[in-house]
Design a protein around this motif. Structure first.
Motif, mmCIF file in Angstrom:
data_model
loop_
_atom_site.group_PDB
_atom_site.id
_atom_site.type_symbol
_atom_site.label_atom_id
_atom_site.label_comp_id
_atom_site.label_asym_id
_atom_site.label_seq_id
_atom_site.Cartn_x
_atom_site.Cartn_y
_atom_site.Cartn_z
ATOM 1 N N ASP A 21 21.344 11.804 19.597
ATOM 2 C CA ASP A 21 22.469 10.873 19.805
ATOM 3 C C ASP A 21 23.607 11.446 20.647
ATOM 4 O O ASP A 21 24.741 10.964 20.570
ATOM 5 C CB ASP A 21 23.030 10.357 18.460
ATOM 6 C CG ASP A 21 22.011 9.498 17.726
ATOM 7 O OD1 ASP A 21 20.998 9.122 18.354
ATOM 8 O OD2 ASP A 21 22.211 9.224 16.530
ATOM 9 N N GLY A 22 23.320 12.477 21.426
ATOM 10 C CA GLY A 22 24.359 13.042 22.284
ATOM 11 C C GLY A 22 24.352 12.433 23.674
ATOM 12 O O GLY A 22 23.559 11.520 23.967
ATOM 13 N N GLY A 23 25.229 12.953 24.523
ATOM 14 C CA GLY A 23 25.369 12.411 25.876
ATOM 15 C C GLY A 23 24.417 13.029 26.883
ATOM 16 O O GLY A 23 24.257 12.503 27.978
ATOM 17 N N GLY A 24 23.820 14.163 26.539
ATOM 18 C CA GLY A 24 22.822 14.781 27.415
ATOM 19 C C GLY A 24 23.387 15.295 28.730
ATOM 20 O O GLY A 24 22.662 15.427 29.707
ATOM 21 N N MET A 75 29.350 8.254 28.167
ATOM 22 C CA MET A 75 28.256 9.188 28.496
ATOM 23 C C MET A 75 26.914 8.460 28.432
ATOM 24 O O MET A 75 26.040 8.644 29.259
ATOM 25 C CB MET A 75 28.224 10.362 27.506
ATOM 26 C CG MET A 75 29.456 11.226 27.487
ATOM 27 S SD MET A 75 29.858 11.953 29.067
ATOM 28 C CE MET A 75 31.406 11.150 29.372
ATOM 29 N N ARG A 76 26.787 7.615 27.405
ATOM 30 C CA ARG A 76 25.545 6.850 27.234
ATOM 31 C C ARG A 76 25.329 5.907 28.428
ATOM 32 O O ARG A 76 24.224 5.765 28.941
ATOM 33 C CB ARG A 76 25.669 6.045 25.937
ATOM 34 C CG ARG A 76 24.406 5.483 25.382
ATOM 35 C CD ARG A 76 24.600 5.151 23.910
ATOM 36 N NE ARG A 76 24.652 6.369 23.128
ATOM 37 C CZ ARG A 76 23.571 6.949 22.611
ATOM 38 N NH1 ARG A 76 22.397 6.417 22.774
ATOM 39 N NH2 ARG A 76 23.674 8.072 21.924
ATOM 40 N N ARG A 103 21.065 5.906 35.198
ATOM 41 C CA ARG A 103 20.024 6.629 35.953
ATOM 42 C C ARG A 103 18.768 5.786 36.135
ATOM 43 O O ARG A 103 18.070 5.909 37.126
ATOM 44 C CB ARG A 103 19.602 7.896 35.190
ATOM 45 C CG ARG A 103 20.645 8.973 35.126
ATOM 46 C CD ARG A 103 20.157 10.119 34.242
ATOM 47 N NE ARG A 103 21.245 11.037 33.943
ATOM 48 C CZ ARG A 103 21.219 11.936 32.973
ATOM 49 N NH1 ARG A 103 20.153 12.068 32.201
ATOM 50 N NH2 ARG A 103 22.241 12.737 32.771
ATOM 51 N N MET A 120 24.310 7.850 31.489
ATOM 52 C CA MET A 120 22.904 8.244 31.350
ATOM 53 C C MET A 120 21.989 7.039 31.621
ATOM 54 O O MET A 120 20.989 7.150 32.334
ATOM 55 C CB MET A 120 22.685 8.755 29.931
ATOM 56 C CG MET A 120 21.532 9.684 29.772
ATOM 57 S SD MET A 120 21.638 10.627 28.231
ATOM 58 C CE MET A 120 22.292 9.474 27.057
ATOM 59 N N PRO A 122 20.098 13.662 24.035
ATOM 60 C CA PRO A 122 20.148 12.254 23.616
ATOM 61 C C PRO A 122 19.275 11.951 22.402
ATOM 62 O O PRO A 122 19.561 11.020 21.659
ATOM 63 C CB PRO A 122 19.638 11.498 24.846
ATOM 64 C CG PRO A 122 19.919 12.415 25.986
ATOM 65 C CD PRO A 122 19.805 13.816 25.460
ATOM 66 N N PHE A 136 32.354 11.599 24.403
ATOM 67 C CA PHE A 136 32.834 12.926 24.803
ATOM 68 C C PHE A 136 32.732 13.964 23.683
ATOM 69 O O PHE A 136 32.811 15.150 23.951
ATOM 70 C CB PHE A 136 34.295 12.850 25.276
ATOM 71 C CG PHE A 136 34.448 12.349 26.680
ATOM 72 C CD1 PHE A 136 34.030 13.116 27.756
ATOM 73 C CD2 PHE A 136 35.005 11.106 26.931
ATOM 74 C CE1 PHE A 136 34.177 12.657 29.057
ATOM 75 C CE2 PHE A 136 35.154 10.640 28.231
ATOM 76 C CZ PHE A 136 34.732 11.417 29.297
ATOM 77 N N MET A 159 29.012 15.425 24.047
ATOM 78 C CA MET A 159 28.537 15.094 25.395
ATOM 79 C C MET A 159 27.389 15.968 25.885
ATOM 80 O O MET A 159 26.636 15.558 26.747
ATOM 81 C CB MET A 159 29.689 15.076 26.403
ATOM 82 C CG MET A 159 30.387 16.384 26.633
ATOM 83 S SD MET A 159 31.761 16.197 27.810
ATOM 84 C CE MET A 159 30.901 15.996 29.370
#
Lengths: 380, 249
Positions: free
Chosen positions: A60-63, B190-191, B197, B194, A57, A50, A53
């Motif tokens: 290294d983020g949540g996209g 979050m990962r 998907r 993702m 990606p 979070f 977020m």
């Protein structure tokens, strides 16, 4: 026009709700009372992704999109705005600024650990004499050829102690006024940086807020963000996005207070019936529901504009001003509905009322938002 | 080893239950659907085992009998960490029908461990796990409250009258899991959301089976009578109410 959330957005909303219910609610009153930083809670929030977020990606983020961010911020703020402000600063001020305007090297070195939540960031703009009027920066960053030399004081800095990475706004060329301002990435451990005492705040007491003093702090040249003189414009652009985060926080504080008021009004009896059956209370709840729904729609519209490449500045300001102002109104009424119980800490609503007040002040006061809104609508 | 977690798609446990059509069918309007809580704990335990013993457990699948509207529930399981999902494309008519469909899945793709929650929070049948083991010809352990790896072997614990029973068991086996299997379900990251998907979700057509039961009618529990508080010192009043009002003594 489609008002439906996607399956992923609902999943993120639910994840944030579960996190808040499982990890935050049990000790939120104690942390607020004793002003304890939520260290373990933030670590778990980071593990869930979070804290970065919305970051791509590849860094290294949540996209995730801004709509998801609004939903997550609302859910966490319902329970604990001290935690959500840490999340908001890291996401919409620090990570967003580096991702949008940083160099690849800066992203590699600073953005990735911030997006993973291994490190936390802080945004250093306000000064003792420059809050809303950010053009008059007294903190200086003098170009010394191979580095910048920073001197000055920053005030009201969220995450000041817990952060490892600072985004600092400082004046390099005073004669150019706001066009002489720069933004820098600064390691908190740099020699010459010291912190003032922990601010004993009215609300959001478990987030750490300090003043930060810079005394001959050397900042490498490569740590400047963007071209020379881009700092003021950078700060303003970042705050445009930051407002969506704080608007969503205010929304969460309001909707959290409303949920508590509804629950209490169905349990508490006076004159032989639950108080929700008294029109005086039922109409208060109706007013709350309309305000909360309006605030939510404004937040989501601003987020949608941001996700779809629109000019979201106006909508971000509208969302922030409206959500913050109604958060104050809704929380005040939630305390009123609770009566004496609302005035004691156990019932949470007095804390939400204290937290709501800050949303009208930071990241642009409600009055500053009205300047932005009025200038925008009078422009044409 | 490959683990299969069998799941039900159930209404959120806070759902206000309503019936339509002369109380003959459940009113699904506005209902939020979730992974059956016991199945979610079974999945969580499977993920914990895989995290702790990555060399031992190569894959965790989830299977669900339901129409296309149940796919968000499967994708939630994928977001939490399951590697792939299987949906048997049919309405879950009754316990036998569901067990028969899952048995067909197991026959077509072998698994070493099959986990089922002890019951589903909607119909509380508590029947699918046992039936599935029988139909698929698997070893079975019921009421499993602990599943662990000790020195490379699987060890199960069961709650029995007045104590706990520890079992060693040959794979493939089916364990019906209950309270104690793990503490709390995982929140998807979050990962994970993702990654879900792109994880495979296989849809298989139902086999020809007939449900063995028919739902005749539903009814909601009666309204609970108001609670009366009696002072612990006032035993006389308690006896009076039990005798004259509740008429139980």
């Amino acid at each position: 026009m489609n008002f439906e959330f996607t399956e992923e957005q609902i999943m993120i909303q639910q994840a944030a709700r579960d996190f808040a219910q499982r990890e935050l609610i049990h000790d939120v009153i104690e942390r607020d009372t004793k002003a304890i930083f939520p260290e373990a809670h933030i670590k778990k929030l980071a593990e869930l992704g979070f804290l970065g977020m919305m970051v791509d990606p590849k860094y290294d983020g949540g996209g995730m999109d801004t709509i998801s961010y609004v939903l997550a911020m609302e859910e966490i703020s319902k329970i604990d705005a001290s935690v959500s402000v840490i999340m908001s600063v890291n996401n919409s001020l620090v990570c967003y600024g580096i991702e949008k305007w940083g160099t690849e090297e800066q992203k590699e070195k600073y953005l990735k650990p911030l997006a993973r939540g291994e490190k936390i960031g802080a945004f250093l703009l306000s000064e003792p004499e420059a809050g809303s009027d950010a053009t008059h920066q007294r903190t200086t960053a003098v170009d010394m050829g191979d580095h910048y030399l920073v001197n000055g004081t920053k005030n009201w800095i969220t995450n000041a102690n817990s952060a490892s990475t600072y985004i600092l706004i400082a004046q390099t060329n005073p004669e150019l006024k706001h066009k002489g301002i720069n933004a820098f990435l600064v390691d908190k451990n740099s020699p010459g940086i010291s912190l003032g005492p922990h601010e004993d705040k009215m609300g959001m007491r478990s987030s750490d807020t300090h003043s930060v003093m810079f005394n001959d702090v050397k900042v490498p040249k490569e740590n400047r963000i963007g071209a020379d003189g881009f700092g003021f414009s950078f700060a303003m652009k970042i705050l445009e996005g930051g407002r969506i985060g704080i608007a969503s926080q205010a929304l969460g504080i309001a909707s959290g207070a409303m949920e508590l008021a509804i629950k209490y009004s169905k349990e508490r009896k006076t004159f032989g019936t639950e108080i929700c059956n008294h029109q005086a209370i039922a109409f208060k709840l109706a007013d709350m529901a309309v305000k909360v729904e309006n605030a939510r729609n404004l937040c989501l519209k601003a987020a949608w504009m941001k996700d779809n490449g629109g000019n979201y500045s106006l909508y971000g300001s509208m969302a922030k001003q409206y959500a913050a102002d109604i958060a104050m109104e809704v929380t005040t009424e939630a305390v009123q509905i609770h009566g004496g119980y609302g005035y004691v800490k156990e019932y949470h609503v007095e804390r939400l009322m204290r937290e709501a007040k800050l949303t009208q002040i930071y990241e642009g006061t409600s009055e500053v938002q009205k300047i932005v809104i009025s200038r925008s609508i009078l422009k044409d | 080893m490959k683990i299969l977690v069998c799941m039900s798609n159930v209404p959120d446990t806070t759902t206000k239950i309503r019936f339509t059509g002369d109380n003959k069918s459940f009113d699904a309007g506005g209902v939020q659907w979730i992974i059956n809580p016991w199945d979610e704990l079974a999945l969580t335990r499977a993920l914990e085992l895989k995290d702790a013993n990555p060399a031992l457990f190569e894959n965790i699948s989830v299977a669900l009998v339901g129409n296309a509207s149940t796919e968000p529930t499967i994708r939630k399981a994928l977001a939490i960490g399951a590697d792939n999902g299987i949906r048997v494309n049919t309405e879950p008519a009754d316990s036998y029908y569901v067990a028969a469909q899952l048995a067909a899945v197991i026959r077509s793709q072998p698994f070493d461990i099959i986990l089922c929650g002890i019951d589903s929070s909607d119909y509380n049948g508590s029947a699918v796990g046992g039936m599935l083991a029988e139909l698929a010809g698997l070893n079975v352990a019921s009421s499993v409250s602990s599943l662990d790896v000790e020195n490379g072997s699987l060890v199960l614990k069961r709650e029995i009258d007045g104590g706990t029973e520890t079992l060693g068991i040959q794979t493939p086996f089916l364990a019906v899991v209950q309270k104690g299997i793990t503490k709390e379900p995982r929140i998807p990251s979050m990962r994970g959301i993702m990654a879900a998907r792109t994880k495979p979700l296989q849809v298989v057509e139902a086999t020809r089976e007939e449900a063995l039961t028919e739902f005749v009618t539903y009814e909601l529990p009666g309204v609970k009578a108001a609670c009366k508080m009696i002072d612990p010192e006032n035993v006389k009043e308690l006896v009076n109410l039990l005798h004259n009002e509740a008429k139980v003594i």
